[in-house]
Design an enzyme around this catalytic site. Structure first.
Site, short mmCIF file in Angstrom:
data_model
loop_
_atom_site.label_atom_id
_atom_site.label_comp_id
_atom_site.label_asym_id
_atom_site.label_seq_id
_atom_site.Cartn_x
_atom_site.Cartn_y
_atom_site.Cartn_z
N ARG A 1 30.81 43.30 27.70
CA ARG A 1 32.31 42.30 28.42
C ARG A 1 32.30 42.75 29.76
NH1 ARG A 1 32.14 40.33 25.02
NH2 ARG A 1 33.77 39.08 23.70
N GLU B 1 35.71 37.44 35.42
CA GLU B 1 34.04 36.19 34.95
C GLU B 1 35.84 35.47 35.12
OE1 GLU B 1 31.98 37.99 31.65
OE2 GLU B 1 32.15 35.85 31.00
N HIS C 1 27.55 34.48 31.42
CA HIS C 1 28.16 34.99 29.91
C HIS C 1 27.29 33.79 29.35
CE1 HIS C 1 31.46 36.54 27.81
NE2 HIS C 1 30.45 36.50 26.67
#
Ligand code: NAP
Ligand code: GLV
Ligand code: GLV
Length: 319
Positions: free
Chosen positions: A229, A258, A277
């Site tokens: 993460r 993000e 991602h």
């Protein structure tokens, strides 16, 4: 639709046919847009909801859970549940499902791809050819560092971390690992590794784990890889470390924030490979995740324990 159908909101369309199974039993609304439902949309729907199938881009926090008095089940389309306030759900007796295991190999594969990608300068090489800058084979063009026989430090040695370690055996690497329950001390891993790959969940303990101090301890020839993460790595500290050549490079599948907005300082750093991602992003894996997320939600709506439930302790509420 059966009697006993419950009101369910799914925050995005999912690959495969899993949502058809959900819609066969329940009153399902699927958010049709490419971008996530805005916060106000989620909150507006909350009052009537009995089931929620959320994505890692949705903040399922205490406020949202409180706004949903009829909510009986939350199913997150991810293994990580850092976007869900599991404690607040648990306090209400609401099970929270996640998708462990089915994405382990796919995510581990991507971690290896990033190690090779940054170590062997794949993106720079591709760009060089496309820009027409490549003239001839040169002894010193785009030299990188070998993954084979490297020492690789795995931070967080769970399903994905251990799977990465197994793949590294094929590259004759020395794999070190650290987690709360074992391995080498974190400082030793930082100092010895040629590649460091992060595989912890995002928790209050792991937020900023790779910060200025950790980056300083790394070899100047070492690469950082993050498929966990974004906030496990301190973005400002990494930006400085890359600019100052404190480490050799970073390959990130996840970032904080993000997505990174255009012009973000991290995007201006040298020796950075960054992806949107994509850890679990294969056709097969995203379909398996959808099946698992739907199975979790169906069980939760029936008042049964979910096959993959993230709450540590939860008394089933019954039908
Ligand atoms: P997992 O099996 O639960 O493994 C997590 C590991 O992290 C455990 O071994 C745990 O061991 C360790 N850990 C927890 N807190 C730690 C700390 N403070 N310091 C060091 N180690 C710590 O989870 P997983 O299935 O491998 O997934 C890991 C994470 O990867 C997920 O939570 C998710 O955020 C991320 N992920 C990202 C993608 C992507 O698309 N990029 C895809 C899948 C997963 P101890 O309890 O012993 O510390
Ligand atoms: C993806 O990032 C996941 O946690 O499944
Ligand atoms: C490189 O292509 C070589 O043959 O050494």
């Amino acid at each position: 639709m059966l009697a006993g159908a419950m009101k369910v909101f799914v925050t995005r369309r999912l690959p495969g046919g899993a949502l058809d199974r959900l819609a066969a039993d329940h009153d399902v609304e699927v958010w049709p847009e490419r971008l996530p439902p805005p916060r106000a949309e989620l909150l507006a729907r909350a009052a009537g909801l009995e089931g929620l199938l959320s994505l890692l881009t949705d903040q399922v926090d205490a406020e949202l859970i409180e706004a949903a008095p009829r909510l009986r089940a939350i199913s997150n389309y991810a293994v990580g549940v850092d976007n869900v306030d599991v404690e607040a759900a648990t306090a209400r007796g609401i099970p929270v499902g996640n998708t462990p295991g089915v994405l382990t190999d796919t995510t581990a594969d991507l971690a290896l791809a990033l190690m090779l990608g940054i170590g062997r300068r794949l993106v720079e090489g591709d760009a060089c050819v496309r820009r027409g800058e490549w003239r001839t084979w040169e002894p010193s063009l785009l030299l990188g560092r070998d993954l084979h026989e490297a020492t690789v430090g795995i931070v967080g040695f769970g399903r994905i971390g251990q799977t990465v370690a197994r793949r590294l055996e094929g590259f004759d690497c020395t794999a070190l690992h650290t987690s709360r329950s074992g391995g080498v001390p974190f400082e030793e891993l930082l100092e010895r590794s040629d590649f460091i790959s992060v595989h912890t969940p995002l928790t209050p303990e792991t937020r900023g784990l790779i910060g200025a101090e950790a980056l300083r301890r790394m070899k100047t020839t070492a690469y950082l890889v993050n498929t966990a993460r974004g906030p496990v790595v301190d973005t400002a500290a990494l930006t400085r470390a890359l600019h100052d050549g404190e480490i050799a490079g970073a390959a990130l599948d996840v970032t904080d924030p993000e997505p990174l907005p255009a012009g973000h300082p991290l995007l201006g750093t040298p020796n950075l490979l960054v992806l949107p991602h994509l850890g679990s992003a294969t056709h097969a894996t995203r379909e398996r995740m959808a099946d698992m997320a739907v199975d979790n939600l169906l069980a939760g709506l029936r008042g049964e324990r979910m096959p993959h439930q993230a709450n540590e302790v939860l008394t089933p509420r019954g039908p």
